[in-house]
Design a protein around this motif. Structure first.
Motif, PDB file in Angstrom:
ATOM      1  N   GLN A 177       5.385  -0.898   4.808  1.00 28.33           N
ATOM      2  CA  GLN A 177       4.895  -2.185   4.214  1.00 28.33           C
ATOM      3  C   GLN A 177       4.961  -2.242   2.780  1.00 28.33           C
ATOM      4  N   SER A 193       3.191   1.241   1.730  1.00 24.85           N
ATOM      5  CA  SER A 193       1.981   2.022   2.366  1.00 24.85           C
ATOM      6  C   SER A 193       2.374   1.928   3.685  1.00 24.85           C
ATOM      7  N   GLY A 194       1.811   2.514   4.578  1.00 29.53           N
ATOM      8  CA  GLY A 194       2.102   2.740   6.028  1.00 29.53           C
ATOM      9  C   GLY A 194       1.413   3.687   6.866  1.00 29.53           C
ATOM     10  N   PHE A 195       1.543   3.747   8.141  1.00 25.44           N
ATOM     11  CA  PHE A 195       0.941   4.841   8.872  1.00 25.44           C
ATOM     12  C   PHE A 195       1.985   5.739   9.886  1.00 25.44           C
ATOM     13  N   THR A 197       1.737   8.606  13.267  1.00 18.85           N
ATOM     14  CA  THR A 197       1.246   9.187  14.404  1.00 18.85           C
ATOM     15  C   THR A 197       1.795  10.684  14.858  1.00 18.85           C
ATOM     16  N   VAL A 221      -2.118  10.913   1.067  1.00 16.71           N
ATOM     17  CA  VAL A 221      -2.118  10.517   2.256  1.00 16.71           C
ATOM     18  C   VAL A 221      -3.682  10.717   2.627  1.00 16.71           C
ATOM     19  N   ASP A 222      -4.108   9.752   3.571  1.00 14.64           N
ATOM     20  CA  ASP A 222      -5.464   9.801   4.174  1.00 14.64           C
ATOM     21  C   ASP A 222      -5.342  10.395   5.503  1.00 14.64           C
ATOM     22  N   THR A 225      -7.267   8.695   8.601  1.00 16.05           N
ATOM     23  CA  THR A 225      -6.539   7.608   9.174  1.00 16.05           C
ATOM     24  C   THR A 225      -4.932   7.828   9.692  1.00 16.05           C
ATOM     25  N   ARG A 226      -4.543   8.603   8.964  1.00 18.71           N
ATOM     26  CA  ARG A 226      -3.007   9.253   9.184  1.00 18.71           C
ATOM     27  C   ARG A 226      -2.009   8.021   8.641  1.00 18.71           C
ATOM     28  N   SER A 227      -2.671   7.664   7.329  1.00 17.60           N
ATOM     29  CA  SER A 227      -1.843   6.525   6.480  1.00 17.60           C
ATOM     30  C   SER A 227      -1.511   7.140   5.151  1.00 17.60           C
ATOM     31  N   TYR A 228      -0.481   6.513   4.263  1.00 12.60           N
ATOM     32  CA  TYR A 228      -0.286   6.833   3.128  1.00 12.60           C
ATOM     33  C   TYR A 228       0.063   5.795   2.287  1.00 12.60           C
ATOM     34  N   THR A 229       0.078   5.722   0.939  1.00 12.59           N
ATOM     35  CA  THR A 229       0.292   4.867  -0.077  1.00 12.59           C
ATOM     36  C   THR A 229       0.932   5.590  -1.136  1.00 12.59           C
TER      37      THR A 229
END
Length: 297
Positions: A177, A193-195, A197, A221-222, A225-229
């Motif tokens: 995104q 940003s994005g996720f 799995t 990286v979170d 929540t397995r997300s990044y920005t």
């Protein structure tokens, strides 16, 4: 504690004045306390059946420690991917009939599984365990099962082992995104940003973004929540005629890297020119001065 056995007349053999017979009995367990049973035999004839002659003997019954045979540990598969589960069957041998305890160490540092096995049962079926992650591309864990009865200490219990291979799974990076989604102008800031799995549990992830303009940076990286920005400012529009920069995202789990990509359109901003006032407005050959500015670098 078993019922008394009666010898039928037909099984008694007479040799002169001597009568002989034989009986068999299986002792399914050794005594709860001590090591001997008292075996008592009562003999009476039909003239005085209510006053038998009794004789007793002490019989030592030793415990036989439970053990494993050739089919001790059974798995439907011996290779799984991280995050997957296995169902283990444990089969043991004991000539006696008593309660047993089976302890399974899964080899991955998780708590052992303890199963109390009921009287007369010699198997534990379908013990489930999940292997959260692999330490490399493929990690072989050794399953160790031990069995003991009430007389056998855990330290002296017989054991059986079996390997299981756990394979690493590459993280899957979901579509990227962009904010703003584009097109943007040179000098503008873009947030990506994005996720992602992964079937593994408890792994630590890192992410890198290649912005397509010759620069790259680490993303935040979170882990939960397995997300990044990540944020980037494009200082110039591309040389390419389509004004597109390719963006690549790489998520690393310590072993393998998952990839995802997108593009961003960066448009040129025309330079600005500011004409300065004349220093000498009466000169016959006036000199004009101007200042040019451009957001690009």
């Amino acid at each position: 504690g078993s019922p008394k056995q009666k010898v039928p007349i037909g099984q008694i053999t007479r040799i002169g004045a001597t009568r002989t017979f034989s009986l068999s009995h299986k002792f399914l367990d050794n005594p709860v306390s001590g090591s001997t049973y008292t075996v008592t035999m009562d003999v009476a004839d039909d003239d005085d059946p209510l006053n038998p002659v009794s004789i007793s003997r002490l019989l030592t019954v030793n415990n036989v420690q439970p053990s494993f045979g050739g089919n001790a540990l059974v798995l439907p598969v011996t290779e799984i991917t991280e995050g997957g589960s296995i169902a283990l069957n444990v089969n043991f041998i004991d000539p006696g009939q008593e309660v047993h305890t089976v302890i399974v160490d899964w080899g991955d540092g998780t708590p052992v599984t303890t199963v109390n096995v009921a009287l007369g049962i010699s198997t534990t079926a379908g013990l489930l365990h999940r292997y959260n992650n692999a330490l490399g591309n493929s990690t072989v864990y050794t399953i160790l099962a031990s069995v003991f009865d009430r007389e056998t200490s855990v330290a002296l219990a017989n054991s059986a082992s079996m390997p299981v291979a756990v394979l690493n799974v590459t993280p899957t990076v979901l579509p990227v995104q962009l904010s703003p989604p584009g097109p943007v102008q040179e000098g503008d800031e873009v947030v990506i940003s994005g996720f992602f799995t992964d079937s593994a549990v408890g792994e630590f992830y890192s992410a890198m973004v290649n912005w397509g303009d010759g620069t790259s940076s680490a993303a935040v990286v979170d882990q939960e929540t397995r997300s990044y920005t990540a944020t980037h400012r494009y200082l110039d529009d591309p040389i390419a005629a389509d004004d597109l920069y390719p963006i690549g995202v790489a998520v690393y789990d310590g072993v393998q890297t998952g990839l995802q990509s997108t593009v961003v359109e960066v448009r040129n901003v025309a330079p600005k020119l500011a004409v300065l006032p004349l220093v000498d407005t009466t000169a016959s050959n006036p000199v004009f001065r101007a200042i040019a500015s451009d957001v690009s670098q």
